[in-house]
Design an enzyme around this catalytic site. Sequence first.
Site, PDB file in Angstrom:
ATOM      1  N   LYS A   2      -7.274  14.407  -3.790  1.00 33.15           N
ATOM      2  CA  LYS A   2      -6.704  15.685  -4.223  1.00 33.15           C
ATOM      3  C   LYS A   2      -7.544  16.797  -3.630  1.00 33.15           C
ATOM      4  CE  LYS A   2      -7.536  18.572  -7.423  1.00 33.15           C
ATOM      5  NZ  LYS A   2      -7.168  19.864  -6.765  1.00 33.15           N
ATOM      6  N   GLU A  34      -6.325  23.054  -4.518  1.00 29.58           N
ATOM      7  CA  GLU A  34      -4.984  23.641  -4.430  1.00 29.58           C
ATOM      8  C   GLU A  34      -4.973  24.944  -3.644  1.00 29.58           C
ATOM      9  OE1 GLU A  34      -6.520  24.467  -8.706  1.00 29.58           O
ATOM     10  OE2 GLU A  34      -6.748  22.958  -7.126  1.00 29.58           O
ATOM     11  N   GLY A  42     -17.742  19.872  -6.291  1.00 28.66           N
ATOM     12  CA  GLY A  42     -17.274  21.123  -6.870  1.00 28.66           C
ATOM     13  C   GLY A  42     -18.286  21.699  -7.830  1.00 28.66           C
ATOM     14  N   GLY A  43     -17.812  22.468  -8.794  1.00 23.05           N
ATOM     15  CA  GLY A  43     -18.681  23.171  -9.722  1.00 23.05           C
ATOM     16  C   GLY A  43     -19.198  22.296 -10.853  1.00 23.05           C
ATOM     17  N   GLY A  79     -17.446  19.193 -12.789  1.00 15.98           N
ATOM     18  CA  GLY A  79     -18.146  17.937 -12.567  1.00 15.98           C
ATOM     19  C   GLY A  79     -18.519  17.244 -13.866  1.00 15.98           C
ATOM     20  N   GLU A 119     -21.178  15.729  -6.423  1.00 13.28           N
ATOM     21  CA  GLU A 119     -21.959  16.715  -5.676  1.00 13.28           C
ATOM     22  C   GLU A 119     -21.585  18.079  -6.243  1.00 13.28           C
ATOM     23  OE1 GLU A 119     -22.540  18.750  -1.279  1.00 13.28           O
ATOM     24  OE2 GLU A 119     -20.992  17.230  -1.573  1.00 13.28           O
ATOM     25  N   CYS A 152     -22.067  25.081  -0.139  1.00  9.85           N
ATOM     26  CA  CYS A 152     -22.812  24.406  -1.217  1.00  9.85           C
ATOM     27  C   CYS A 152     -24.316  24.582  -1.058  1.00  9.85           C
ATOM     28  CB  CYS A 152     -22.479  22.914  -1.216  1.00  9.85           C
ATOM     29  SG  CYS A 152     -20.727  22.528  -1.338  1.00  9.85           S
TER      30      CYS A 152
END
Length: 391
Positions: A177, A180, A230-231, A235, A252, A291
Amino acid sequence: MSAQHTIHVGGEWRGAASGATRDIIDPADAKPFAVIAEGGTEDADAAISAARRAFDEGPWPHTPVAERAALLRRTADLLVRDREKIGLLESRDAGKTVEEGRVDVDCVADAFRYFADLVVGEGAGRVVDAGSDEIHSVVVHEPVGVCSMITPWNYPLLQASWKIAPALAAGNTFVIKPSEITPLTTVVLVELLIEAGLPEGVANIVTGPGATVGARLADHPAVDLVSFTGGLASGTKVALAAAADVKKAALELGGKNPNVVFADACESDEDFDTAVDQALNAAFIHSGQVCSAGSRLIIEESVRERFVAELARRADRIRLGRGTEDGVECGPLVSEQQRDKTESYVASALAEGAVLRCGGKRPEPSDVRPATGYFYEPTVLDQCHREMRVV
């Protein structure tokens, strides 16, 4: 594949089960330039079932390593073939410069070749001394199964490759995924995998929001491993969902990375210029949306003022604009939400006593910088401390 058929399940491109769609916005002018399927839980369930069947009943987990590696190398060749097209798409989707998009494609091709070489070099097993000549103990690697992959918006194609290439090299199947906000190049990557000859059901993609699709990829009992980038807040939810049935999880998550500069790194003029350039690059490449961005700069006091003054001078000269325009060095932020968040952090820092050395506002529009785009000037805030929200 039609413009709205961006969900790939079991070898078939389709729209969302609900029929929902989403416009993809070019952050340089805030105008839609593509339409994707807005998948949901039903689509995620179908994709996971397809990946499960492909792993349990299909040929891919048992395909010889040399053949799996050859497919990865064919995919790398296809990426090189389509470098310009994909680089441009990444630029429009994520707002980065076309050159950054091209470099991303190069890195993705390198990743596929790297994991192809790595898996071919994998031995038959590692012999472990069990302390007895009568015992033969060998550690072998085998595919984990169905992998869920959830990727962020800042490096869509690169982050996808770092998950997909090793998973395929090891013989796994997957459902991915993408964000979006920036899903388009991940869709293209799945197309290239199919063109390279990947069997049906091995690669599946569901475009849609994290709250539904992402959540289902994390908690579905038929998933063996979930990989999330992601954040921290999201996470944490992924980790909790994975813990329910003790599936493997790779996370991560975001951070606030310090870039530390000591006086001896600035002893000569050449060293000083290099240090400033590296700090500038660390903070502002891809509009700082990285990141590992060096968003905090910690400088030894004896060189602080000279360093900050020169950093601000150079940051103020960065050429902002649409990533497809010649001479542009930095594109817009990826979305209106991200620009609003940036403005909020800058405002709070100034209210808490930070000193603005450059930037701190939306730039004036120009022929390469539409007024409707999500642009924000490179910003240097001085005299910050740990208690500030921005830090």
